[in-house]
Scaffold this motif. Structure first.
Motif, PDB file in Angstrom:
ATOM      1  N   LYS A 205       1.237 -25.971   6.011  1.00  0.00           N
ATOM      2  CA  LYS A 205       1.516 -26.116   7.439  1.00  0.00           C
ATOM      3  C   LYS A 205       2.004 -27.529   7.740  1.00  0.00           C
ATOM      4  O   LYS A 205       1.409 -28.507   7.313  1.00  0.00           O
ATOM      5  CB  LYS A 205       0.262 -25.824   8.250  1.00  0.00           C
ATOM      6  CG  LYS A 205       0.470 -25.895   9.760  1.00  0.00           C
ATOM      7  CD  LYS A 205      -0.815 -25.578  10.499  1.00  0.00           C
ATOM      8  CE  LYS A 205      -0.614 -25.676  12.010  1.00  0.00           C
ATOM      9  NZ  LYS A 205      -1.865 -25.378  12.746  1.00  0.00           N
ATOM     10  N   ALA A 206       3.115 -27.611   8.464  1.00  0.00           N
ATOM     11  CA  ALA A 206       3.698 -28.914   8.786  1.00  0.00           C
ATOM     12  C   ALA A 206       2.764 -29.719   9.680  1.00  0.00           C
ATOM     13  O   ALA A 206       2.065 -29.181  10.537  1.00  0.00           O
ATOM     14  CB  ALA A 206       5.041 -28.726   9.469  1.00  0.00           C
TER      15      ALA A 206
ATOM     16  N   ALA B 145       5.441 -34.257   6.445  1.00  0.00           N
ATOM     17  CA  ALA B 145       4.071 -34.109   5.947  1.00  0.00           C
ATOM     18  C   ALA B 145       3.581 -32.697   6.203  1.00  0.00           C
ATOM     19  O   ALA B 145       3.993 -32.038   7.169  1.00  0.00           O
ATOM     20  CB  ALA B 145       3.145 -35.117   6.614  1.00  0.00           C
ATOM     21  N   GLU B 146       2.704 -32.220   5.317  1.00  0.00           N
ATOM     22  CA  GLU B 146       2.079 -30.910   5.493  1.00  0.00           C
ATOM     23  C   GLU B 146       0.684 -30.957   4.899  1.00  0.00           C
ATOM     24  O   GLU B 146       0.350 -31.849   4.116  1.00  0.00           O
ATOM     25  CB  GLU B 146       2.910 -29.824   4.807  1.00  0.00           C
ATOM     26  CG  GLU B 146       3.068 -30.031   3.312  1.00  0.00           C
ATOM     27  CD  GLU B 146       3.974 -29.013   2.644  1.00  0.00           C
ATOM     28  OE1 GLU B 146       3.703 -28.661   1.474  1.00  0.00           O
ATOM     29  OE2 GLU B 146       4.938 -28.566   3.302  1.00  0.00           O
ATOM     30  N   ASP B 147      -0.148 -29.992   5.295  1.00  0.00           N
ATOM     31  CA  ASP B 147      -1.479 -29.921   4.703  1.00  0.00           C
ATOM     32  C   ASP B 147      -1.414 -29.035   3.464  1.00  0.00           C
ATOM     33  O   ASP B 147      -0.339 -28.577   3.062  1.00  0.00           O
ATOM     34  CB  ASP B 147      -2.509 -29.425   5.720  1.00  0.00           C
ATOM     35  CG  ASP B 147      -2.193 -28.036   6.263  1.00  0.00           C
ATOM     36  OD1 ASP B 147      -1.448 -27.287   5.592  1.00  0.00           O
ATOM     37  OD2 ASP B 147      -2.679 -27.700   7.346  1.00  0.00           O
ATOM     38  N   LEU B 148      -2.552 -28.781   2.844  1.00  0.00           N
ATOM     39  CA  LEU B 148      -2.549 -28.039   1.580  1.00  0.00           C
ATOM     40  C   LEU B 148      -2.151 -26.586   1.746  1.00  0.00           C
ATOM     41  O   LEU B 148      -1.817 -25.916   0.774  1.00  0.00           O
ATOM     42  CB  LEU B 148      -3.934 -28.134   0.919  1.00  0.00           C
ATOM     43  CG  LEU B 148      -4.365 -29.516   0.421  1.00  0.00           C
ATOM     44  CD1 LEU B 148      -5.665 -29.419  -0.352  1.00  0.00           C
ATOM     45  CD2 LEU B 148      -3.285 -30.161  -0.438  1.00  0.00           C
TER      46      LEU B 148
ATOM     47  N   GLY C 281      -8.907 -35.290   5.782  1.00  0.00           N
ATOM     48  CA  GLY C 281      -8.401 -34.134   5.069  1.00  0.00           C
ATOM     49  C   GLY C 281      -7.382 -34.503   4.008  1.00  0.00           C
ATOM     50  O   GLY C 281      -7.123 -35.675   3.732  1.00  0.00           O
ATOM     51  N   PHE C 282      -6.794 -33.459   3.383  1.00  0.00           N
ATOM     52  CA  PHE C 282      -5.749 -33.624   2.365  1.00  0.00           C
ATOM     53  C   PHE C 282      -4.388 -33.357   2.985  1.00  0.00           C
ATOM     54  O   PHE C 282      -4.205 -32.362   3.700  1.00  0.00           O
ATOM     55  CB  PHE C 282      -5.948 -32.632   1.217  1.00  0.00           C
ATOM     56  CG  PHE C 282      -7.174 -32.869   0.392  1.00  0.00           C
ATOM     57  CD1 PHE C 282      -7.133 -33.692  -0.720  1.00  0.00           C
ATOM     58  CD2 PHE C 282      -8.371 -32.241   0.705  1.00  0.00           C
ATOM     59  CE1 PHE C 282      -8.261 -33.893  -1.501  1.00  0.00           C
ATOM     60  CE2 PHE C 282      -9.503 -32.438  -0.064  1.00  0.00           C
ATOM     61  CZ  PHE C 282      -9.451 -33.269  -1.172  1.00  0.00           C
TER      62      PHE C 282
END
Length: 514
Positions: free
Chosen positions: A407-408, A401-404, A390-391
């Motif tokens: 969300k952490a 870090a978090e996604d697009l 994923g990204f």
């Protein structure tokens, strides 16, 4: 004991006979494709048109890495360039239409496959650099006629460019095993080997599946090992063909009431060498089948957590200026540093002026075992990291870090799969993510009004490398249209049946000899 041994012999004989006959076409197919893909350099210039492949391999909405990277023009606001498996494309209307920049560019599927783009302003002229499987090609925005950049010293045996970056002072190109600085000589770029000071030590432990891969193709001992495995595959093909003849002639005699074989000498030849070559190659065929079973899901997951000493792989280690392999690289302007996404899911970081050795960076985001596909610098010391997991966005300041979606991402989960997407590429403009490309679904808009339209030429005239086509046959994925969700069973089941055939053949031979 004699009765028990005879009982097992009868079972073993039946298993060997009918497993070999029922699945011989599969064994022959994997043998032929295995030999060919074991020598990818011989297949580089050959391509397969996509219309000859199942529909699942056709491009839709820039999927399947038709889009890997985007470069935005510094002169024209509506102009940008997209690169990917089908080459480099230009739009002058913010993605409504695209033209392919193909004059002077390679035409084979492997040659036009472009991993990275860089647009640089030089002496009032904008120069486009494209990193391909055959090196670097360059052209100006005015002429759009490609030329191939030359290496100052001896050209590397593997000239595939994995990434091109620009720092404040220089342009750097990376192959998997080396770094090159691009200098201008007579208005043309020249690649010179550039040393990266590094305190990175080779890994003491490597994933077990890497050892299985190298045993499977024989590369654990270099070219000699590959040739041994090629010979084992040839023998396997011969065993399949001879097995049919050995079975068919007695069957023909029995059912057609013939007293003699029409070609007894041929029968004796096949029977003799079926036994001899079978017993001599049994160990290698067993090794190929056993390791092959664990090279695809679901069995690869069962060994993913195990690691072995890297000493096991030393025999096939390539000479390299680096102690790590380079998947992608990026320049971080805020910290004036370079971050490299290396093999084995590691990140390497160092100053862009190379005044200090590069060291391993603590960037804790999920990365798929196949490595990083996307590595882009975002505003505020953030880093976009994309793989088949994923990204994800890494904040280098607060180490989060978090996604697009924002969300952490909890620390300590590197390597786990995020089923929300499979990164293939991204477009970053002025430090902001505009759109991203998912391997399966294609481009999705993030923070931009640009929605790139897929050129019809990509759909109708696309091609894939012969190596990839044969590899898809070898691992069974090309049959997804026939078997659907059951496709995953082809490799482990096929490997098990081949192993069963080899072991029962050995048992039968030992029973007769002893």
């Amino acid at each position: 004991m004699i009765i028990l041994t005879r009982f097992f012999f009868r079972i073993s004989k039946a298993l060997h006979k009918y497993t070999g006959l029922f699945f011989l076409l599969y064994f022959i197919l994997t043998g032929i494709t295995g030999i060919l893909i074991n020598h990818p350099n011989l297949l580089r210039s050959f391509s397969v048109p996509l219309f000859l492949t199942p529909s699942g391999y056709h491009y839709t909405n820039w999927n399947r890495m038709a889009m890997r990277e985007t470069a935005f023009s510094m002169e024209e606001a509506k102009t940008h360039y997209i690169c990917g498996k089908e080459g480099v494309w230009q739009t002058k209307d913010e993605g409504k239409t695209y033209i392919k920049i193909k004059k002077g560019f390679p035409t084979s599927a492997s040659g036009k496959d472009t991993n990275c783009l860089l647009l640089d302003k030089q002496d009032k002229t904008s120069v486009i650099y494209a990193g391909t499987g055959e090196g670097i090609y360059f052209c100006t925005e005015e002429k759009l006629i490609w030329e191939r950049a030359k290496f100052k010293d001896k050209e590397p045996s593997e000239p595939e460019i994995t990434d091109i970056i620009k720092t404040r002072d220089m342009i750097l190109a990376f192959t998997e095993h080396a770094c090159y600085r691009i200098n201008r000589v007579n208005q043309k770029p020249l690649l010179s080997l550039y040393h990266i000071p590094s305190d990175i030590r080779p890994l003491d432990k490597v994933p077990l599946y890497r050892l299985f891969f190298k045993i499977h193709d024989g590369s654990i001992t270099g070219i000699s090992g590959r040739l041994i495995m090629d010979a084992a595959a040839l023998i396997m093909i011969f065993l399949c063909i001879s097995a049919v003849y050995i079975w068919y002639m007695p069957w023909k005699k029995k059912h057609f009431k013939r007293r003699y074989f029409s070609k007894p000498a041929l029968f004796r030849f096949f029977n003799k060498y079926h036994l001899k070559l079978g017993i001599y190659s049994a160990l290698f065929i067993s090794a190929v089948s056993l390791t092959g079973m664990f090279m695809r899901p679901p069995l690869i997951a069962s060994i993913a957590k195990y690691r072995v000493s890297s000493v096991w792989l030393d025999l096939s280690k390539k000479s390299s200026d680096l102690n790590f392999t380079v998947n992608k690289a990026v320049y971080m302007p805020e910290s004036d540093s370079i971050i490299i996404a290396a093999g084995d899911n590691r990140f390497i970081k160092g100053p862009a002026d190379f005044s200090q050795p590069f060291t391993e960076a603590d960037i804790n985001v999920p990365v798929h075992g196949m490595g990083v596909n996307t590595l882009e610098a975002l505003n505020n010391s953030r880093l976009l990291v994309g793989s088949f997991s994923g990204f994800f966005i890494w904040n280098d300041l607060n180490k989060t870090a978090e996604d697009l979606t924002g969300k952490a991402v909890q620390p300590g989960i590197r390597g786990r799969t995020n089923m929300k997407g499979m990164s293939a590429g991204a477009a970053v403009k002025n430090g902001s993510l505009s759109f991203a490309a998912d391997y399966q679904k294609g481009i999705k808009n993030i923070n931009s009004s640009i929605i790139p339209a897929m050129p019809k030429q990509t759909v109708t005239h696309g091609s894939m490398t012969l190596f990839q086509f044969l590899f898809e046959i070898h691992n069974g994925r090309i049959f997804r249209g026939l078997f659907g969700n059951l496709t995953w069973i082809i490799v482990p089941l096929g490997g098990f049946l081949l192993l069963l055939t080899a072991l029962t053949g050995v048992y039968d031979w030992l029973y007769r000899k002893l």
